[in-house]
Motif scaffolding. Structure first.
Motif, PDB file in Angstrom:
ATOM      1  N   UNK A   1      22.283  14.968 -15.592  1.00 24.62           N
ATOM      2  CA  UNK A   1      21.226  15.014 -16.208  1.00 24.62           C
ATOM      3  C   UNK A   1      20.637  16.589 -16.420  1.00 24.62           C
ATOM      4  N   UNK A   2      20.132  16.697 -18.296  1.00 27.60           N
ATOM      5  CA  UNK A   2      19.229  17.505 -18.461  1.00 27.60           C
ATOM      6  C   UNK A   2      18.420  18.217 -17.765  1.00 27.60           C
ATOM      7  N   UNK A   3      17.854  17.871 -17.379  1.00 25.58           N
ATOM      8  CA  UNK A   3      16.483  18.132 -16.499  1.00 25.58           C
ATOM      9  C   UNK A   3      16.420  18.214 -15.276  1.00 25.58           C
ATOM     10  N   UNK A   4      18.500  18.035 -14.300  1.00 24.51           N
ATOM     11  CA  UNK A   4      18.474  18.972 -13.411  1.00 24.51           C
ATOM     12  C   UNK A   4      18.795  20.008 -13.718  1.00 24.51           C
ATOM     13  N   UNK A   5      19.206  20.184 -14.571  1.00 25.22           N
ATOM     14  CA  UNK A   5      19.685  21.452 -15.034  1.00 25.22           C
ATOM     15  C   UNK A   5      18.219  22.324 -15.026  1.00 25.22           C
ATOM     16  N   UNK A   6      17.421  22.060 -15.647  1.00 20.37           N
ATOM     17  CA  UNK A   6      16.460  22.582 -15.679  1.00 20.37           C
ATOM     18  C   UNK A   6      15.273  22.915 -14.527  1.00 20.37           C
ATOM     19  N   UNK A   7      14.945  21.730 -13.539  1.00 18.12           N
ATOM     20  CA  UNK A   7      15.071  21.885 -12.422  1.00 18.12           C
ATOM     21  C   UNK A   7      15.552  22.732 -11.428  1.00 18.12           C
ATOM     22  N   UNK A   8      16.636  23.194 -11.589  1.00 12.73           N
ATOM     23  CA  UNK A   8      17.446  24.146 -10.520  1.00 12.73           C
ATOM     24  C   UNK A   8      17.925  25.194 -11.297  1.00 12.73           C
ATOM     25  N   UNK A   9      17.275  25.377 -12.707  1.00  9.25           N
ATOM     26  CA  UNK A   9      16.957  26.578 -13.427  1.00  9.25           C
ATOM     27  C   UNK A   9      18.783  27.645 -13.840  1.00  9.25           C
ATOM     28  N   UNK A  10      19.668  26.332 -13.744  1.00 13.05           N
ATOM     29  CA  UNK A  10      20.729  26.750 -13.841  1.00 13.05           C
ATOM     30  C   UNK A  10      21.700  26.621 -16.173  1.00 13.05           C
ATOM     31  N   UNK A  11      22.170  27.423 -15.850  1.00  9.83           N
ATOM     32  CA  UNK A  11      22.692  27.458 -16.948  1.00  9.83           C
ATOM     33  C   UNK A  11      23.834  25.955 -17.397  1.00  9.83           C
ATOM     34  N   UNK A  12      23.285  25.414 -18.201  1.00  8.66           N
ATOM     35  CA  UNK A  12      24.208  24.084 -19.123  1.00  8.66           C
ATOM     36  C   UNK A  12      25.535  25.067 -19.690  1.00  8.66           C
ATOM     37  N   UNK A  13      26.688  24.473 -19.266  1.00  9.83           N
ATOM     38  CA  UNK A  13      27.556  23.970 -19.302  1.00  9.83           C
ATOM     39  C   UNK A  13      27.809  24.199 -21.057  1.00  9.83           C
ATOM     40  N   UNK A  14      29.042  25.073 -21.709  1.00 14.80           N
ATOM     41  CA  UNK A  14      29.318  24.947 -22.696  1.00 14.80           C
ATOM     42  C   UNK A  14      30.937  25.289 -23.162  1.00 14.80           C
ATOM     43  N   UNK A  15      31.381  25.100 -23.954  1.00 16.96           N
ATOM     44  CA  UNK A  15      32.559  24.535 -24.269  1.00 16.96           C
ATOM     45  C   UNK A  15      33.405  26.472 -24.510  1.00 16.96           C
ATOM     46  N   UNK A  16      34.012  25.077 -23.322  1.00 19.87           N
ATOM     47  CA  UNK A  16      35.594  26.807 -23.554  1.00 19.87           C
ATOM     48  C   UNK A  16      35.238  27.695 -21.694  1.00 19.87           C
ATOM     49  N   UNK A  17      34.201  26.813 -21.232  1.00 16.06           N
ATOM     50  CA  UNK A  17      33.798  27.472 -20.107  1.00 16.06           C
ATOM     51  C   UNK A  17      34.636  26.473 -18.697  1.00 16.06           C
ATOM     52  N   UNK A  18      35.128  27.887 -18.017  1.00 15.77           N
ATOM     53  CA  UNK A  18      36.169  26.944 -17.263  1.00 15.77           C
ATOM     54  C   UNK A  18      35.524  27.182 -15.613  1.00 15.77           C
ATOM     55  N   UNK A  19      35.573  26.005 -14.966  1.00 13.27           N
ATOM     56  CA  UNK A  19      34.963  25.751 -13.800  1.00 13.27           C
ATOM     57  C   UNK A  19      36.205  25.387 -12.375  1.00 13.27           C
ATOM     58  N   UNK A  20      35.681  25.656 -10.981  1.00 15.26           N
ATOM     59  CA  UNK A  20      36.859  25.550  -9.542  1.00 15.26           C
ATOM     60  C   UNK A  20      36.049  24.135  -9.245  1.00 15.26           C
ATOM     61  N   UNK A  21      36.904  23.270  -8.878  1.00 13.35           N
ATOM     62  CA  UNK A  21      36.180  22.192  -8.526  1.00 13.35           C
ATOM     63  C   UNK A  21      36.471  22.040  -7.240  1.00 13.35           C
ATOM     64  N   UNK A  22      35.602  21.751  -6.071  1.00 18.01           N
ATOM     65  CA  UNK A  22      35.940  22.025  -4.682  1.00 18.01           C
ATOM     66  C   UNK A  22      36.051  20.546  -4.447  1.00 18.01           C
TER      67      UNK A  22
END
Length: 160
Positions: A55-76
């Protein structure tokens, strides 16, 4: 999860995939419950899940940066242990009702249909949204596609 655990994991991954950057990427788990985190991680590791929606709204509510192409993530996993690395390949933002059947299939959940995707995600955002807006039929959805970087798909044990 401790910083030391994540650093140790990242060093091990970089030894196996040397072209990765030195900086440790963001670490997170799929879903909102321990069971969901492990189930979705299993779909990623098996190669079934190659997409996710947020949810884009969740990103906005949390103040988090939205992912972009090329981003890496470690999955827990549900215990906060690093288990995989993914690379975002594409990101599109569309209204909930315009998420495609192709994207629903890439998420790997339920029977892989768009109808199942809509039911699963409406329920998820009604129950677990970080935004007070929750779910709406025209809400903006961030559709992310990704590839598994580690463990390397050929190294994944299908019997695990």
């Amino acid at each position: 999860m401790t910083i030391e655990l994540l650093d140790t994991y990242w060093r091990r991954v970089r030894a196996e995939v040397p072209n990765l950057p030195a900086a440790v990427p963001e670490a997170w788990a799929f879903g909102a419950t321990p069971e969901h985190a492990d189930s979705l991680l299993g779909l990623v590791l098996s190669g079934i899940k190659t997409g996710t929606a947020s949810s884009v709204w969740d990103y906005e509510a949390a103040g988090d940066r939205m992912p972009e192409a090329g981003d890496l993530s470690v999955i827990l996993d549900s215990a906060g242990e690093p288990q995989a690395v993914i690379r975002t390949t594409t990101v599109d933002i569309v209204p909930f009702g315009e998420v495609t059947a192709e994207h629903a299939h890439a998420e790997g959940e339920g029977d892989l249909s768009l109808a199942a995707w809509r039911e699963i995600h409406e329920r998820f955002w009604r129950n677990h949204s970080e935004s007070p807006r929750g779910w709406e039929p025209d809400m903006p959805v961030l559709c992310e596609r990704f590839e598994l970087v580690h463990p390397l798909p050929a190294a994944t044990d299908a019997n695990a």
